[in-house]
Design a protein around this motif. Sequence first.
Motif, PDB file in Angstrom:
ATOM      1  N   ASP A 118     -45.988 -11.873  40.907  1.00 28.47           N
ATOM      2  CA  ASP A 118     -45.930 -11.932  39.874  1.00 28.47           C
ATOM      3  C   ASP A 118     -47.471 -12.112  38.579  1.00 28.47           C
ATOM      4  OD1 ASP A 118     -43.806 -12.090  39.684  1.00 28.47           O
ATOM      5  OD2 ASP A 118     -42.575 -13.685  39.738  1.00 28.47           O
ATOM      6  N   ALA A 119     -48.183 -12.831  39.583  1.00 29.87           N
ATOM      7  CA  ALA A 119     -49.673 -13.143  38.472  1.00 29.87           C
ATOM      8  C   ALA A 119     -50.544 -11.930  38.548  1.00 29.87           C
ATOM      9  CB  ALA A 119     -50.442 -14.364  39.185  1.00 29.87           C
ATOM     10  N   LEU A 120     -50.409 -10.815  39.523  1.00 25.62           N
ATOM     11  CA  LEU A 120     -51.185  -9.962  39.832  1.00 25.62           C
ATOM     12  C   LEU A 120     -50.720  -9.115  38.757  1.00 25.62           C
ATOM     13  CD1 LEU A 120     -52.138 -10.104  43.309  1.00 25.62           C
ATOM     14  CD2 LEU A 120     -53.732 -11.355  41.904  1.00 25.62           C
ATOM     15  N   GLN A 121     -49.577  -9.054  38.495  1.00 23.74           N
ATOM     16  CA  GLN A 121     -49.725  -7.708  37.437  1.00 23.74           C
ATOM     17  C   GLN A 121     -50.427  -7.873  36.551  1.00 23.74           C
ATOM     18  OE1 GLN A 121     -47.549  -5.618  37.774  1.00 23.74           O
ATOM     19  NE2 GLN A 121     -47.082  -6.543  39.828  1.00 23.74           N
ATOM     20  N   ALA A 122     -50.438  -9.484  35.771  1.00 26.25           N
ATOM     21  CA  ALA A 122     -51.499  -9.363  34.263  1.00 26.25           C
ATOM     22  C   ALA A 122     -52.714  -8.489  34.633  1.00 26.25           C
ATOM     23  CB  ALA A 122     -52.211 -10.510  34.213  1.00 26.25           C
ATOM     24  N   SER A 123     -53.397  -8.041  36.466  1.00 28.64           N
ATOM     25  CA  SER A 123     -54.630  -7.434  36.231  1.00 28.64           C
ATOM     26  C   SER A 123     -54.907  -6.835  37.351  1.00 28.64           C
ATOM     27  CB  SER A 123     -55.428  -8.707  37.457  1.00 28.64           C
ATOM     28  OG  SER A 123     -54.508  -8.490  38.402  1.00 28.64           O
ATOM     29  N   LYS A 124     -53.130  -5.798  37.127  1.00 28.21           N
ATOM     30  CA  LYS A 124     -52.734  -4.709  37.918  1.00 28.21           C
ATOM     31  C   LYS A 124     -53.467  -3.575  37.349  1.00 28.21           C
ATOM     32  CE  LYS A 124     -48.841  -1.648  38.858  1.00 28.21           C
ATOM     33  NZ  LYS A 124     -49.646  -0.509  38.502  1.00 28.21           N
ATOM     34  N   PRO A 125     -54.170  -3.584  35.721  1.00 33.33           N
ATOM     35  CA  PRO A 125     -55.327  -2.171  36.262  1.00 33.33           C
ATOM     36  C   PRO A 125     -56.382  -2.795  36.332  1.00 33.33           C
ATOM     37  CG  PRO A 125     -54.319  -3.125  33.978  1.00 33.33           C
ATOM     38  CD  PRO A 125     -53.449  -3.986  35.180  1.00 33.33           C
ATOM     39  N   VAL A 262     -54.210 -14.570  34.706  1.00 33.55           N
ATOM     40  CA  VAL A 262     -53.921 -14.514  36.173  1.00 33.55           C
ATOM     41  C   VAL A 262     -53.274 -15.837  36.457  1.00 33.55           C
ATOM     42  CG1 VAL A 262     -54.160 -14.762  38.634  1.00 33.55           C
ATOM     43  CG2 VAL A 262     -54.361 -12.397  36.902  1.00 33.55           C
ATOM     44  N   ILE A 263     -53.992 -16.906  35.592  1.00 32.50           N
ATOM     45  CA  ILE A 263     -54.518 -18.499  35.976  1.00 32.50           C
ATOM     46  C   ILE A 263     -52.868 -18.969  35.235  1.00 32.50           C
ATOM     47  CG2 ILE A 263     -55.333 -20.832  35.467  1.00 32.50           C
ATOM     48  CD1 ILE A 263     -58.033 -20.024  35.729  1.00 32.50           C
ATOM     49  N   ASP A 264     -52.228 -18.450  33.863  1.00 35.13           N
ATOM     50  CA  ASP A 264     -51.724 -19.036  33.080  1.00 35.13           C
ATOM     51  C   ASP A 264     -49.934 -18.442  33.637  1.00 35.13           C
ATOM     52  OD1 ASP A 264     -53.335 -19.347  31.516  1.00 35.13           O
ATOM     53  OD2 ASP A 264     -53.337 -17.661  30.205  1.00 35.13           O
ATOM     54  N   SER A 265     -50.385 -17.403  34.573  1.00 35.42           N
ATOM     55  CA  SER A 265     -49.340 -17.107  35.019  1.00 35.42           C
ATOM     56  C   SER A 265     -48.723 -18.016  36.418  1.00 35.42           C
ATOM     57  CB  SER A 265     -49.055 -15.304  35.353  1.00 35.42           C
ATOM     58  OG  SER A 265     -47.947 -15.030  36.353  1.00 35.42           O
ATOM     59  N   LEU A 266     -49.889 -18.263  36.863  1.00 39.24           N
ATOM     60  CA  LEU A 266     -49.986 -18.812  38.066  1.00 39.24           C
ATOM     61  C   LEU A 266     -48.693 -19.942  37.901  1.00 39.24           C
ATOM     62  CD1 LEU A 266     -53.033 -17.738  40.707  1.00 39.24           C
ATOM     63  CD2 LEU A 266     -50.014 -17.305  41.046  1.00 39.24           C
ATOM     64  N   CYS A 267     -49.490 -21.108  36.468  1.00 39.21           N
ATOM     65  CA  CYS A 267     -49.473 -21.873  36.551  1.00 39.21           C
ATOM     66  C   CYS A 267     -47.850 -22.145  35.952  1.00 39.21           C
ATOM     67  CB  CYS A 267     -50.598 -22.639  35.383  1.00 39.21           C
ATOM     68  SG  CYS A 267     -52.196 -23.283  35.749  1.00 39.21           S
ATOM     69  N   ALA A 268     -47.784 -21.200  35.167  1.00 38.97           N
ATOM     70  CA  ALA A 268     -46.347 -21.024  35.594  1.00 38.97           C
ATOM     71  C   ALA A 268     -45.162 -20.665  35.350  1.00 38.97           C
ATOM     72  CB  ALA A 268     -45.969 -19.533  33.349  1.00 38.97           C
ATOM     73  N   SER A 269     -45.289 -19.824  37.080  1.00 34.43           N
ATOM     74  CA  SER A 269     -44.696 -20.288  37.781  1.00 34.43           C
ATOM     75  C   SER A 269     -44.134 -21.097  38.851  1.00 34.43           C
ATOM     76  CB  SER A 269     -45.023 -18.687  38.596  1.00 34.43           C
ATOM     77  OG  SER A 269     -44.409 -18.337  39.428  1.00 34.43           O
ATOM     78  N   MET A 270     -45.613 -21.615  38.636  1.00 31.64           N
ATOM     79  CA  MET A 270     -45.728 -23.124  39.584  1.00 31.64           C
ATOM     80  C   MET A 270     -44.747 -23.775  39.328  1.00 31.64           C
ATOM     81  SD  MET A 270     -48.763 -23.620  41.476  1.00 31.64           S
ATOM     82  CE  MET A 270     -50.071 -23.275  40.300  1.00 31.64           C
ATOM     83  N   SER A 271     -44.575 -24.130  38.042  1.00 32.12           N
ATOM     84  CA  SER A 271     -44.337 -25.179  37.324  1.00 32.12           C
ATOM     85  C   SER A 271     -43.063 -24.863  37.290  1.00 32.12           C
ATOM     86  CB  SER A 271     -44.594 -24.902  35.863  1.00 32.12           C
ATOM     87  OG  SER A 271     -44.071 -25.949  35.152  1.00 32.12           O
ATOM     88  N   SER A 272     -42.987 -23.574  37.054  1.00 31.25           N
ATOM     89  CA  SER A 272     -40.346 -23.535  36.863  1.00 31.25           C
ATOM     90  C   SER A 272     -40.411 -23.428  38.954  1.00 31.25           C
ATOM     91  CB  SER A 272     -40.897 -21.838  36.856  1.00 31.25           C
ATOM     92  OG  SER A 272     -39.096 -21.630  36.738  1.00 31.25           O
ATOM     93  N   ARG A 273     -41.077 -23.346  40.176  1.00 30.97           N
ATOM     94  CA  ARG A 273     -40.382 -22.674  41.385  1.00 30.97           C
ATOM     95  C   ARG A 273     -40.569 -23.939  41.731  1.00 30.97           C
ATOM     96  NH1 ARG A 273     -38.941 -18.009  42.955  1.00 30.97           N
ATOM     97  NH2 ARG A 273     -39.918 -15.911  41.569  1.00 30.97           N
ATOM     98  N   PHE A 274     -41.895 -25.498  41.413  1.00 31.55           N
ATOM     99  CA  PHE A 274     -41.860 -26.265  42.148  1.00 31.55           C
ATOM    100  C   PHE A 274     -41.451 -27.552  41.793  1.00 31.55           C
ATOM    101  CE2 PHE A 274     -46.056 -24.516  44.205  1.00 31.55           C
ATOM    102  CZ  PHE A 274     -45.386 -23.551  44.956  1.00 31.55           C
ATOM    103  N   HIS A 275     -40.904 -26.921  40.498  1.00 27.61           N
ATOM    104  CA  HIS A 275     -40.454 -28.543  39.429  1.00 27.61           C
ATOM    105  C   HIS A 275     -39.449 -29.334  40.470  1.00 27.61           C
ATOM    106  CE1 HIS A 275     -39.058 -30.679  36.321  1.00 27.61           C
ATOM    107  NE2 HIS A 275     -38.293 -30.806  36.112  1.00 27.61           N
TER     108      HIS A 275
END
Length: 428
Positions: A118-125, A262-275
């Motif tokens: 999910d985080a890598l979508q931010a760097s897709k181009p 990418v970092i913002d997405s990683l942090c948000a996703s981990m906060s949700s999934r590792f909560h």
Amino acid sequence: MIATDFQPFSIVEDTGFKKYSQALNPSYIPPSRKALAQKVTDMYDRETASLKRRVSNERHTADNIAQQLLSVAAEWGVDKKVVCCLTDNAANVTKAIQTIGWMHLPCLAHTINLVVRDALQASKPIIDKVKEAVEYFHRSTVGAQKLKETQLQMKMEELRPKQDCPTRWNSTYYMLKSFIASKNAIISTLAVTNAPVRHLSQEEWTTVQEMCTILQPFEEVTVELSAESYLTASKVIVLARGLQRATADFRRKTTTAVAQGVIDSLCASMSSRFHMIHANHILAEAAALDPRFKRMAFPDGRTADETFQRLSTAAARISSGKPIQQQPAVEGLEGAGSGAGSIVWSYFHEEVAGTVEARNPTADAVMEVRAYLEEPLLPTHEDPLKWWESRAPVYPRLSKLMAKKLCVVATSVPSERIFSKTIISRQS
């Protein structure tokens, strides 16, 4: 041999195999690689067609999956021995296990894959540009040869960039890492060969470098959890917290906007999934019983206290297995020490017999947990199973509980390797 040992078809053309076959039976002529491949392909096609017919008649609903799981478990006689069921994050599989009532644990490697993908979508181009260049070097013989020559001239390692696989995020990491490792040679080769690919700007090269740094801890955790020769579930809470802290630290060090995204997405996703991952009873109890972590695995004292309270309660229900020490019957006073066989001491023995033999399992369990916690932490490079093997006589209840908790694994990757090997063998 091909199917059982995952050997390539070319083995029938190896000199050693031919000599071995000749020694066994001089008149036997092994089939050619092509003939063997065709025979195996025909067998595969027949089995595939048969399996497809069977699968087409079965819907992959949670109820059907639950029935199949129970059937297989009963067939192998383990339906009453399931400690925990580890799967990917598919909704129908998760619901099936909940329907059965088994303890369920999602595969951490799959979870990390979802987080990073999910985080890598931010760097897709930028990743798409890298893919174009990598595919060029794999498609063009001229480009690949020129890259090799340029690397030699620059005294660099001869390294052809690795290609990306859409099903595994770490293949993207390997692609970016190999790409950045040959940066100067790639820039020069693309310019000389006038390759029909989009070139990366200097800022995009910086982004690729920063992304490699950001993704490295996720790769390290994935590799560590995917091993087969040591405990993994007891590490999950510690590693998940470590990933969150490492990613947060990288935020201060990155300079490009894409890497920040990418970092913002990683942090948000981990906060949700590792909560509240530390509140998962399976993972928490495994971490608590790992002598390398104990209370230090938890972010707060309350969760640690609750975990060890559950372990104390569970341990109290387990027989210690220690035989009750009976006083030997000794005739007379001489050599008896405590007067075990004397008439005078017999009155005292009658009064305390009940208290000596009727042990309090709850108190014993609490004492075991307390003593276990007072021991120093085992260094992280040491084997916790060997530690428990030496401490089993000291902590009889906890050691039995440990065997039920530390057998859980954190990822299904090792079992999936079997299927990967089968596919690779067929393609050889």
